[in-house]
Write an enzyme that holds these catalytic residues in place. Structure first.
Site, mmCIF file in Angstrom:
data_model
loop_
_atom_site.group_PDB
_atom_site.id
_atom_site.type_symbol
_atom_site.label_atom_id
_atom_site.label_comp_id
_atom_site.label_asym_id
_atom_site.label_seq_id
_atom_site.Cartn_x
_atom_site.Cartn_y
_atom_site.Cartn_z
ATOM 1 N N GLU A 8 14.358 49.234 31.610
ATOM 2 C CA GLU A 8 15.097 50.293 31.131
ATOM 3 C C GLU A 8 14.740 50.429 29.682
ATOM 4 O O GLU A 8 15.548 50.198 28.702
ATOM 5 C CB GLU A 8 16.696 49.946 31.203
ATOM 6 C CG GLU A 8 17.581 51.373 31.026
ATOM 7 C CD GLU A 8 18.835 50.962 30.811
ATOM 8 O OE1 GLU A 8 19.528 50.387 31.667
ATOM 9 O OE2 GLU A 8 19.495 51.582 29.717
ATOM 10 N N HIS A 10 13.243 53.098 26.851
ATOM 11 C CA HIS A 10 13.011 54.498 26.792
ATOM 12 C C HIS A 10 12.075 55.153 25.749
ATOM 13 O O HIS A 10 11.821 54.350 24.568
ATOM 14 C CB HIS A 10 14.549 55.074 26.353
ATOM 15 C CG HIS A 10 15.532 54.465 27.441
ATOM 16 N ND1 HIS A 10 15.572 55.099 28.513
ATOM 17 C CD2 HIS A 10 16.644 53.704 27.114
ATOM 18 C CE1 HIS A 10 16.521 54.463 29.403
ATOM 19 N NE2 HIS A 10 17.458 53.875 28.568
ATOM 20 N N HIS A 164 21.389 56.077 35.152
ATOM 21 C CA HIS A 164 21.590 55.623 33.760
ATOM 22 C C HIS A 164 22.636 56.203 33.093
ATOM 23 O O HIS A 164 23.120 57.515 33.538
ATOM 24 C CB HIS A 164 20.302 55.856 32.994
ATOM 25 C CG HIS A 164 20.250 55.423 31.690
ATOM 26 N ND1 HIS A 164 20.683 56.265 30.562
ATOM 27 C CD2 HIS A 164 19.688 54.363 31.081
ATOM 28 C CE1 HIS A 164 20.681 55.480 29.408
ATOM 29 N NE2 HIS A 164 20.164 54.604 29.801
ATOM 30 N N ASP A 285 16.614 47.824 27.075
ATOM 31 C CA ASP A 285 17.073 48.939 26.499
ATOM 32 C C ASP A 285 16.526 49.560 25.021
ATOM 33 O O ASP A 285 17.168 50.040 24.479
ATOM 34 C CB ASP A 285 18.673 48.951 26.302
ATOM 35 C CG ASP A 285 19.292 50.534 26.779
ATOM 36 O OD1 ASP A 285 18.499 51.196 26.991
ATOM 37 O OD2 ASP A 285 20.448 50.555 27.127
#
Ligand code: GRE
Ligand code: ZN
Length: 327
Positions: A8, A10, A164, A285
């Protein structure tokens, strides 16, 4: 632990970057901005420094989901996926992609996922919660019957759908009024995403598509901890629920959770107890969280070594066909 795989993580396109400005901690926007736009240089050196061999990247939140115009949502998703594919092609040994999808139009979303998987080699989809459709205050959740054939296509492609978080619409959620500190990752993200995931499970989606897999971040957005009580009360008051099985059964048969942004051993142990270590996967993250925090916690968390290996890399290697470089 070296050889970890993170799922996850980004990036942003220049045109979706502004969606992340609320999440810059204490005046650090220029750093967050740089890190969201960078898909190689600093990102790979952070991964190197903290034992992450491979990362699957996805667009920031809410991005596509907050573009009510269907055509513009579809175009932007396509541009994001093409940009990500180009970065992945430069470092296929370190990076993979999850597709952004224009869920405003279920057929366009199914088409874009098919293109992303078959032509760009993406590993699945990552969608930022509900989509605004046609007007800013019109929302779609994906248990809606309009998504029936979309889900059939996801199952057929045999790739996961990562649900998400995104921010709820304040016009629909007066409970947050005057309490901005409860928005975003502090609470609202998890509340919003957990209810959406329960809607999918309770709709009977996984009875119709038993091979479909749903990913949740943040150790399952509170669901592993709450699932016994949810099922306990649904059993007493089923109120016509379409699902044939319990939510706990879906968690154990169709759901995977990642450690993104939730670096807490008792919470991890609870997720292991409810889902099993085969259904939990390491993630950070980045760049909303520090790779150092996530990696340092995970590497020394008091869990069984075989579980650390599964969660850190073996589960992801198996599910996404990524070479194992663990140690
Ligand atoms: C996330 O991607 O989960 C996220 C954001 C912004 C802030 C915190 C966070 O998109 O966890
Ligand atoms: Zn995230």
């Amino acid at each position: 632990m070296i050889g970890k795989i993170a799922l996850e993580e980004h990036f942003a396109l220049p045109e979706t970057l502004a969606d992340s400005t609320p999440y810059a901690a204490g005046g650090s926007w220029s750093l967050l901005e740089q890190r969201l736009l960078d898909r190689h240089d600093h990102r790979l050196s952070e991964m190197d420094a903290h034992g992450i061999a491979f990362a699957i990247l996805s667009l920031n939140s809410p991005a596509i989901q907050a573009i009510p115009d269907r055509a513009r949502a579809a175009e932007t998703a396509r541009r994001a996926n093409d940009a990500l594919a180009e970065s992945v092609t430069k470092r296929p040994d370190r990076l993979g992609g999850f597709a952004a999808l224009p869920m405003q139009d279920p057929d366009a979303a199914a088409g874009e996922l098919t293109r992303a998987v078959r032509e760009l080699g993406f590993k699945g989809a990552l969608v930022n919660g509900f989509s605004q459709v046609d007007a800013p205050d019109r929302v779609a959740y994906y248990d809606d019957p309009a998504y029936a054939s979309f889900w059939g296509q996801v199952e057929q492609l045999d790739v996961p759908f990562y649900l998400h978080p995104r921010e709820p619409l304040l016009s629909r959620e007066p409970i947050y009024e005057g309490h901005p500190w409860l928005l975003g990752p502090a609470w609202a993200f998890a509340a919003e995403t957990a209810v959406h995931a329960l809607r999918l499970m309770a709709s009977g989606l996984f009875d119709r598509h038993p091979r479909l897999t749903l990913f949740l971040g943040h150790l399952g957005e509170g669901l592993p901890y709450n699932v016994w009580r949810i099922d306990h009360r649904i059993a007493k008051m089923p109120r016509g629920i379409p699902a044939r099985r319990t939510m706990a059964e879906y968690l154990r048969s169709n759901v995977f959770v990642t450690t993104s942004g939730h670096f807490r051993t008792p919470a991890l142990l609870d997720a292991i107890a409810e889902l099993g270590a085969d259904r939990i996967l390491f993630s950070v993250d980045y760049p909303f969280e520090d790779t150092r925090d996530g990696a340092a916690w995970f590497d020394s968390a008091e869990i069984a070594e075989p579980d650390r290996l599964k969660i850190g890399c073996l589960n992801a290697a198996r599910l996404f066909d990524i070479p194992v470089r663990a140690g």
